[in-house]
Design a protein around this motif. Structure first.
Motif, PDB file in Angstrom:
ATOM      1  N   THR A 194      11.522   2.720  15.216  1.00 56.55           N
ATOM      2  CA  THR A 194      10.626   3.307  14.217  1.00 56.55           C
ATOM      3  C   THR A 194      10.123   2.190  13.315  1.00 56.55           C
ATOM      4  N   PHE A 196       9.818  11.848   2.527  1.00 56.17           N
ATOM      5  CA  PHE A 196       9.271  10.495   2.389  1.00 56.17           C
ATOM      6  C   PHE A 196       8.336  10.363   1.191  1.00 56.17           C
ATOM      7  N   LYS A 221       8.734   5.486   3.582  1.00 57.29           N
ATOM      8  CA  LYS A 221       9.494   5.865   4.781  1.00 57.29           C
ATOM      9  C   LYS A 221      10.595   4.827   4.941  1.00 57.29           C
ATOM     10  N   ASN A 254      15.879  10.248   6.088  1.00 57.62           N
ATOM     11  CA  ASN A 254      16.339  11.302   6.995  1.00 57.62           C
ATOM     12  C   ASN A 254      17.455  10.833   7.922  1.00 57.62           C
ATOM     13  N   ILE A 283       2.437  12.976   4.416  1.00 59.01           N
ATOM     14  CA  ILE A 283       3.688  12.609   3.753  1.00 59.01           C
ATOM     15  C   ILE A 283       4.710  13.736   3.910  1.00 59.01           C
ATOM     16  N   ASN A 323       9.683   1.221   9.074  1.00 60.60           N
ATOM     17  CA  ASN A 323       9.906   1.559   7.675  1.00 60.60           C
ATOM     18  C   ASN A 323       8.865   0.859   6.806  1.00 60.60           C
ATOM     19  N   LYS A 344       3.949   6.984  -0.246  1.00 63.81           N
ATOM     20  CA  LYS A 344       4.900   7.321   0.822  1.00 63.81           C
ATOM     21  C   LYS A 344       5.875   6.172   1.001  1.00 63.81           C
ATOM     22  N   HIS A 385       6.743  -3.819   5.158  1.00 63.88           N
ATOM     23  CA  HIS A 385       6.983  -2.922   6.285  1.00 63.88           C
ATOM     24  C   HIS A 385       7.741  -3.678   7.367  1.00 63.88           C
TER      25      HIS A 385
END
Length: 204
Positions: free
Chosen positions: A94, A7, A165, A169, A3, A96, A163, A78
């Motif tokens: 990516t 995140f 994500k 960022n 992690i 999430n 976590k 996800h």
């Protein structure tokens, strides 16, 4: 679970919501000297900090699950994140997601009435509120016989980590573009991830 700091999910209310909503979990323990996993619904008791569920008695994982630490994984929504949703195209795809890992110890529950109460709570959770199905309507002897085919467990939570994500960022502009891209699809998971991004990132 790996992690990165940005995140790490510390919002306990959101963690609790995810455990309750995505309650079909993966329970991992050591069985016969190797990792072994069973997929099963688990009920979360926030006040007691424990999880309840049951194995099929024929599933031998329960036979050596006490006296060791187990891992329970709850996988939230996800989604694949496409660079095509962003104005800055010099990027790569990516994923999430939200994932919660719970560690704990297991007790086997043998009291017949306690087992019945846990099963009733499980049916109440998953049945439609307007459903006419209730365990209390079953023949007691039949229900007692069915209970002999399962092993009910209590997982005492010793550690919880989560976590999220969700683009923390990325720049604000990128976050908005990703949310828009997710919302413009018809996939339920994408819609859920967009909602979670708004919640975690502070968008109204």
């Amino acid at each position: 679970m790996y992690i990165p700091k940005h995140f790490q999910l510390n919002d306990q209310e959101l963690i609790d919501d995810m455990i309750k909503e995505y309650s079909f979990a993966t329970l991992i323990s050591q069985h016969d000297g190797a990792p072994f996993a069973t997929h099963l619904p688990l009920l979360f008791n926030k006040d007691d900090q424990c999880l309840y569920g049951h194995f099929a008695r024929a599933n031998k994982q329960w036979q050596d699950i006490t006296n060791q630490q187990v891992l329970v994984i709850f996988q939230g929504p996800h989604s694949y994140i496409s660079p095509s949703w962003q104005s800055e195209t010099n990027d790569v795809p990516t994923w999430n997601y939200i994932s919660i890992h719970i560690y704990g110890t297991v007790d086997l529950i043998k009291d017949e009435e306690t087992v019945k109460d846990i099963l009733t709570s499980s049916v109440t959770k998953y049945e439609n509120p307007n459903s006419g199905y209730h365990l209390r309507n079953l023949d007691p002897n039949y229900l007692r016989g069915m209970q002999k085919g399962i092993v009910t467990i209590k997982i005492n939570i010793t550690k919880m980590e989560a976590k999220a994500k969700l683009g923390q960022n990325d720049t604000i502009e990128q976050q908005k573009q990703i949310i828009n891209g997710l919302e413009n699809t018809l996939e339920e998971n994408n819609q859920k991830v967009a909602e979670l991004m708004k919640r975690v990132l502070g968008f109204s």
